[in-house]
Design an enzyme around this catalytic site. Structure first.
Site, mmCIF file in Angstrom:
data_model
loop_
_atom_site.group_PDB
_atom_site.id
_atom_site.type_symbol
_atom_site.label_atom_id
_atom_site.label_comp_id
_atom_site.label_asym_id
_atom_site.label_seq_id
_atom_site.Cartn_x
_atom_site.Cartn_y
_atom_site.Cartn_z
ATOM 1 C CG ASP A 184 -13.486 26.537 -13.404
ATOM 2 O OD1 ASP A 184 -13.889 26.486 -14.585
ATOM 3 O OD2 ASP A 184 -13.523 27.588 -12.723
ATOM 4 C CD GLU A 186 -17.234 30.813 -16.506
ATOM 5 O OE1 GLU A 186 -17.900 31.779 -16.912
ATOM 6 O OE2 GLU A 186 -17.594 30.137 -15.521
ATOM 7 C CG ASP A 191 -20.557 27.636 -19.671
ATOM 8 O OD1 ASP A 191 -21.130 26.856 -18.893
ATOM 9 O OD2 ASP A 191 -19.721 28.487 -19.296
ATOM 10 C CG HIS A 233 -23.295 29.117 -10.085
ATOM 11 N ND1 HIS A 233 -22.789 30.389 -10.170
ATOM 12 C CD2 HIS A 233 -22.774 28.442 -11.137
ATOM 13 C CE1 HIS A 233 -22.018 30.489 -11.246
ATOM 14 N NE2 HIS A 233 -21.999 29.314 -11.850
#
Ligand code: BES
Ligand code: MN
Ligand code: MN
Length: 456
Positions: A88, A152, A179, A426
């Site tokens: 995701d 997540e 990650d 992000h």
């Protein structure tokens, strides 16, 4: 190993094309309008596992988005590596700041631009391709399990139950995650910790309705003004957090550990230049690396209230709201900090307003060992593919499930990340360097090889 180098160089273009296909699926977990795309992405991950030679791959439904589980078991007497990642992604907004579509990946200057390119599709997919490389060349040195989740970025709220319910299936010797980030490709590093998270939402209410700011202004408290004052008071003049008890459980590092942490290569002027700031900010008495690595923080992530549309509307708003995150370090806990924040925020509310405080998902901080076989295997894998020993660092981000791997499954984690801090995760124009993608695929099989050898 020569067979791996050959396999990688013969399949590079396809490995890249397959990642781009995955990046075209807008698997935004936070927004229900993408639910179908998230499900489609899970299917694509499952198929990719099977194509990579997994004996079995399945979609495991949850009350939220599904988890994809796959495995390649070659010999029960060999060690088992459990790979965790997430398919995701964060919402792409603000869309107008992207130079190309967030879900129309492009390669520019040897960088892949797309939402999820680094966090975490690009990094997760390296493991699928590394598995393919090992199975297709008959060189898989251990058992591999993959658990790739779809929640997540929204707090992994269904994954804890999945761990509880599937202890046998998830039995392994180590968890391996890509990650996180490295310092740079010239200075490869391994993160040895993640911060925890407590995420709050507050609402300040003044008068029972919006008022004319001329008729009532000056006579009734403005909740936006009050909220700003309350938030400002949460840091003192040294940028310490003022919530009573906030630092009580914070583990302080000894001089030797602090010195080691600050020996990591870090150029403050490059850092400032990259971010477009004249000066850095932070808790007095700590360096930038310490402020992001070993110290807790409090930040407003969003704030709203009153009129924010075009032009000017004169209004004294009835309500003001903010979302506030706190990054935590050992041995703070998300529940304790949530409680301390709630009590404190209520206590500083002046009589002219009422305050409502609520908590979103949280997560616990973790530190991963550096004296373990798994860490040594990861360090040796990096030494092999980069020709340099990795520098241990402490990461500032959070992956809440890591603490649960330890408490529920009894498993330690190795954070073998290949991102860079300026990958814009992000943010608009998220990217992942093509070099890093291939370097990850090259490095991962060595982790499996050395972990299997060193576990004997
Ligand atoms: N991959 C990141 C965490 C990360 C990034 C760790 C860079 C270390 C370096 C992960 O996807 C993430 O964004 N986590 C969230 C927490 C989650 C509960 C939404 C975070 O850190 O904000
Ligand atoms: Mn991530
Ligand atoms: Mn993320």
């Amino acid at each position: 190993m020569q067979v791996w180098n050959d396999y990688l160089s013969q399949n590079k273009q396809r490995f890249l094309d397959e990642l781009l296909d995955l990046l075209r699926i807008p698997s935004v977990s936070a927004d229900s309008k993408y639910k179908g795309d998230v499900a489609r992405c899970a299917e694509a991950v499952k198929q990719a596992m099977l194509d990579a030679g997994a004996d079995k791959a399945e979609i495991c439904p949850t009350s939220g988005h599904p988890i994809v589980y796959g495995e390649k078991m070659i010999d029960p007497s060999l060690p088992t590596v459990l790979v965790y990642g997430h398919y995701d992604v964060q919402p792409p907004d603000p869309l107008e700041l992207w130079h190309s579509g967030p879900f129309e990946p492009v390669i520019k200057d040897e960088k892949i631009y797309a939402r999820g390119a680094c966090d975490d599709k690009g990094q997760m997919f390296m493991h699928v391709k590394a598995l393919e490389m090992m199975t297709k060349t008959n060189t898989l040195p251990c058992n591999v399990k993959l658990m790739i989740e779809g929640e997540e970025e929204v707090g992994s709220s269904n994954l804890g139950k999945f761990l509880e319910d599937n202890k046998e299936k998830l039995k392994a010797d180590i968890v391996l995650i890509s990650d996180t980030s490295m310092i740079s490709m010239e200075h490869p590093s391994l993160e040895t910790g993640l911060r925890g998270l407590a995420y709050m939402e507050v609402e300040v209410t003044g008068p029972n309705r919006d008022l004319h700011s001329g008729v009532y202004g000056g006579a009734v408290a403005n909740p936006v003004n009050i909220l700003c004052k309350m938030i400002a008071s949460l840091h003192d003049e040294n940028n310490h957090i003022t919530i009573p008890g906030f630092y009580d459980k914070v583990q302080s590092l000894g001089d030797a550990d602090r010195k080691a942490l600050n020996e990591a290569p870090f150029d403050l002027s490059d850092y400032k230049k990259d971010l477009g700031v004249n000066e850095v900010w932070g808790e007095k008495g700590y360096t930038t690396l310490e402020r992001t690595g070993i110290r807790p923080t409090l930040d407003v992530n969003g704030i709203w209230g009153g009129y924010t549309g075009e032009g000017a509307k004169t209004v004294l708003p009835s309500k003001a709201n903010a979302k506030i995150s706190m990054r935590l370090v050992p041995n703070q806990t998300s529940d304790e900090i949530t409680e301390l924040f709630t009590k404190h925020f209520q206590s500083i509310a002046p009589d002219y307003v009422t305050v409502k405080v609520s908590a979103h998902h949280g997560g616990e901080p973790v530190v991963t060992p550096t004296d373990s076989v798994a860490y040594k295997a990861a360090a040796k894998a990096i030494q092999t593919s980069f020709g340099k020993d990795p520098i241990p660092t402490r990461g500032g981000g959070s992956i809440p499930i890591v603490a649960l791997f330890e408490s529920v499954l009894g498993l330690k984690t190795v954070l073998l990340g290949f991102g860079l801090d300026n990958d814009n995760i992000h943010s608009p124009n998220e990217k992942y360097d093509v070099f890093n993608y291939f370097k990850g695929i090259e490095t991962i099989p060595y982790f499996h090889k050395y972990f299997a050898e060193m576990s004997k």
